[in-house]
Design a protein around this motif. Structure first.
Motif, PDB file in Angstrom:
ATOM      1  N   ASN A   1       5.532   1.938  10.850  1.00 30.71           N
ATOM      2  CA  ASN A   1       5.249   1.783   9.426  1.00 30.71           C
ATOM      3  C   ASN A   1       4.799   0.364   9.092  1.00 30.71           C
ATOM      4  O   ASN A   1       3.880   0.166   8.289  1.00 30.71           O
ATOM      5  CB  ASN A   1       6.470   2.167   8.587  1.00 30.71           C
ATOM      6  CG  ASN A   1       6.726   3.653   8.583  1.00 30.71           C
ATOM      7  OD1 ASN A   1       5.826   4.458   8.831  1.00 30.71           O
ATOM      8  ND2 ASN A   1       7.959   4.040   8.336  1.00 30.71           N
ATOM      9  N   THR A   2       5.429  -0.629   9.717  1.00 28.06           N
ATOM     10  CA  THR A   2       5.056  -2.021   9.482  1.00 28.06           C
ATOM     11  C   THR A   2       3.640  -2.284   9.973  1.00 28.06           C
ATOM     12  O   THR A   2       2.837  -2.920   9.276  1.00 28.06           O
ATOM     13  CB  THR A   2       6.057  -2.976  10.173  1.00 28.06           C
ATOM     14  OG1 THR A   2       7.358  -2.741   9.631  1.00 28.06           O
ATOM     15  CG2 THR A   2       5.667  -4.428   9.982  1.00 28.06           C
TER      16      THR A   2
ATOM     17  N   LYS B   1      10.207   2.125  11.934  1.00 20.16           N
ATOM     18  CA  LYS B   1       9.965   0.912  11.139  1.00 20.16           C
ATOM     19  C   LYS B   1       8.824   0.104  11.743  1.00 20.16           C
ATOM     20  O   LYS B   1       7.993  -0.439  11.006  1.00 20.16           O
ATOM     21  CB  LYS B   1      11.230   0.056  11.053  1.00 20.16           C
ATOM     22  CG  LYS B   1      11.031  -1.197  10.221  1.00 20.16           C
ATOM     23  CD  LYS B   1      12.295  -2.009  10.056  1.00 20.16           C
ATOM     24  CE  LYS B   1      12.005  -3.256   9.218  1.00 20.16           C
ATOM     25  NZ  LYS B   1      13.193  -4.058   8.990  1.00 20.16           N
TER      26      LYS B   1
ATOM     27  N   ARG C   1       0.069   9.100  14.354  1.00 23.79           N
ATOM     28  CA  ARG C   1      -0.083   8.846  12.913  1.00 23.79           C
ATOM     29  C   ARG C   1      -1.558   8.650  12.532  1.00 23.79           C
ATOM     30  O   ARG C   1      -1.981   9.041  11.448  1.00 23.79           O
ATOM     31  CB  ARG C   1       0.723   7.619  12.497  1.00 23.79           C
ATOM     32  CG  ARG C   1       2.228   7.793  12.533  1.00 23.79           C
ATOM     33  CD  ARG C   1       2.817   8.441  11.300  1.00 23.79           C
ATOM     34  NE  ARG C   1       2.650   7.697  10.094  1.00 23.79           N
ATOM     35  CZ  ARG C   1       3.477   6.744   9.661  1.00 23.79           C
ATOM     36  NH1 ARG C   1       4.555   6.435  10.356  1.00 23.79           N
ATOM     37  NH2 ARG C   1       3.231   6.117   8.533  1.00 23.79           N
TER      38      ARG C   1
ATOM     39  N   LEU D   1       1.153  -0.131  10.394  1.00 17.96           N
ATOM     40  CA  LEU D   1       0.175   0.551   9.537  1.00 17.96           C
ATOM     41  C   LEU D   1       0.033  -0.147   8.195  1.00 17.96           C
ATOM     42  O   LEU D   1      -1.074  -0.260   7.663  1.00 17.96           O
ATOM     43  CB  LEU D   1       0.564   2.021   9.371  1.00 17.96           C
ATOM     44  CG  LEU D   1       0.486   2.850  10.660  1.00 17.96           C
ATOM     45  CD1 LEU D   1       1.030   4.256  10.433  1.00 17.96           C
ATOM     46  CD2 LEU D   1      -0.930   2.892  11.215  1.00 17.96           C
ATOM     47  N   SER D   2       1.135  -0.655   7.664  1.00 17.36           N
ATOM     48  CA  SER D   2       1.089  -1.396   6.410  1.00 17.36           C
ATOM     49  C   SER D   2       0.305  -2.701   6.577  1.00 17.36           C
ATOM     50  O   SER D   2      -0.536  -3.041   5.734  1.00 17.36           O
ATOM     51  CB  SER D   2       2.516  -1.701   5.939  1.00 17.36           C
ATOM     52  OG  SER D   2       2.496  -2.521   4.810  1.00 17.36           O
ATOM     53  N   GLU D   3       0.554  -3.422   7.659  1.00 12.32           N
ATOM     54  CA  GLU D   3      -0.170  -4.678   7.936  1.00 12.32           C
ATOM     55  C   GLU D   3      -1.664  -4.421   8.105  1.00 12.32           C
ATOM     56  O   GLU D   3      -2.479  -5.243   7.697  1.00 12.32           O
ATOM     57  CB  GLU D   3       0.383  -5.350   9.195  1.00 12.32           C
ATOM     58  CG  GLU D   3       1.740  -5.976   9.019  1.00 12.32           C
ATOM     59  CD  GLU D   3       1.686  -7.299   8.292  1.00 12.32           C
ATOM     60  OE1 GLU D   3       0.701  -8.043   8.460  1.00 12.32           O
ATOM     61  OE2 GLU D   3       2.638  -7.585   7.548  1.00 12.32           O
TER      62      GLU D   3
ATOM     63  N   ASP E   1      -3.464  -2.295   6.636  1.00  5.96           N
ATOM     64  CA  ASP E   1      -4.083  -2.087   5.345  1.00  5.96           C
ATOM     65  C   ASP E   1      -4.552  -3.403   4.708  1.00  5.96           C
ATOM     66  O   ASP E   1      -5.422  -3.414   3.873  1.00  5.96           O
ATOM     67  CB  ASP E   1      -3.113  -1.395   4.376  1.00  5.96           C
ATOM     68  CG  ASP E   1      -2.940   0.079   4.707  1.00  5.96           C
ATOM     69  OD1 ASP E   1      -3.768   0.635   5.449  1.00  5.96           O
ATOM     70  OD2 ASP E   1      -1.953   0.671   4.228  1.00  5.96           O
ATOM     71  N   TYR E   2      -3.913  -4.516   5.132  1.00  4.03           N
ATOM     72  CA  TYR E   2      -4.239  -5.819   4.547  1.00  4.03           C
ATOM     73  C   TYR E   2      -5.253  -6.588   5.364  1.00  4.03           C
ATOM     74  O   TYR E   2      -5.617  -7.689   5.017  1.00  4.03           O
ATOM     75  CB  TYR E   2      -2.963  -6.654   4.391  1.00  4.03           C
ATOM     76  CG  TYR E   2      -1.991  -6.023   3.424  1.00  4.03           C
ATOM     77  CD1 TYR E   2      -2.251  -6.052   2.054  1.00  4.03           C
ATOM     78  CD2 TYR E   2      -0.853  -5.384   3.871  1.00  4.03           C
ATOM     79  CE1 TYR E   2      -1.378  -5.468   1.159  1.00  4.03           C
ATOM     80  CE2 TYR E   2       0.025  -4.794   2.989  1.00  4.03           C
ATOM     81  CZ  TYR E   2      -0.241  -4.837   1.636  1.00  4.03           C
ATOM     82  OH  TYR E   2       0.628  -4.243   0.749  1.00  4.03           O
ATOM     83  N   ARG E   3      -5.698  -6.041   6.490  1.00  3.12           N
ATOM     84  CA  ARG E   3      -6.646  -6.762   7.358  1.00  3.12           C
ATOM     85  C   ARG E   3      -8.065  -6.353   7.064  1.00  3.12           C
ATOM     86  O   ARG E   3      -8.403  -5.328   6.658  1.00  3.12           O
ATOM     87  CB  ARG E   3      -6.309  -6.526   8.822  1.00  3.12           C
ATOM     88  CG  ARG E   3      -5.062  -7.265   9.177  1.00  3.12           C
ATOM     89  CD  ARG E   3      -4.726  -7.137  10.637  1.00  3.12           C
ATOM     90  NE  ARG E   3      -3.568  -7.953  10.883  1.00  3.12           N
ATOM     91  CZ  ARG E   3      -3.508  -8.898  11.771  1.00  3.12           C
ATOM     92  NH1 ARG E   3      -4.511  -9.145  12.554  1.00  3.12           N
ATOM     93  NH2 ARG E   3      -2.429  -9.620  11.929  1.00  3.12           N
TER      94      ARG E   3
END
Length: 164
Positions: free
Chosen positions: A155-156, A152, A23, A158-160, A162-164
């Protein structure tokens, strides 16, 4: 950026690490490839590794991380990194080294290990790894549940990130 997918044997480090690398469009390395043949032989025989066995292994992985960071390349590693001191060696204060902790129940881990083929890890060592594990806190790693689907989990993570 360096990602290290961590956890005990059977948690899915290689599967998730390879999916994350795909990814992120980067390379992947399994820390098992950094073990000496003597370490692999010990694990195959069901003999737990000592810290003295692990120091050269961790230093070899760290050298690879230094090389990837110097090149400016994103890279994903799969590594058990069971103790905080091991993670400290691998991270060495670098802010762009992120750990992903694959957490699962002992029962699920045992089931996964029983069904694996062609791996040098003796399933009897799971107890030793669980006893050694110093689970990382939220300040150290992104934690995900291995009962989730691999999609899942990825995806989790990669999403996390983005917030770091």
């Amino acid at each position: 950026m360096i990602l290290i997918v961590m956890g005990v044997s059977g948690c899915g480090k290689t599967t998730i690490g390879e999916m994350l690398a795909e990814r992120l469009k980067c390379d992947f390395a399994d820390a098992d490839s950094f073990h000496s043949q003597a370490n692999k032989d010990k694990m195959h025989k069901g003999i737990p590794l000592t810290d003295d066995d692990r120091w050269p292994w961790l230093n070899a992985i760290r050298a690879s991380i230094v090389e990837k960071r110097a090149d400016g390349t994103t890279h994903v590693y799969a590594c058990s990194a069971l103790k905080r001191v091991y993670r400290d060696i691998l991270r060495n204060g670098d802010k762009d080294v992120t750990f992903v902790y694959l957490k699962g129940t002992e029962e699920l881990l045992k089931e996964r290990i029983k069904t694996r083929k062609g791996h040098f890890f003796d399933p009897a060592l799971l107890k030793s790894q669980l006893d050694t594990l110093e689970a990382p806190g939220p300040d150290e790693a992104i934690e995900v549940d291995i009962a989730w689907s691999p999609e899942k989990i990825v995806n989790t993570v990669l999403s996390e990130m983005d917030y770091r």
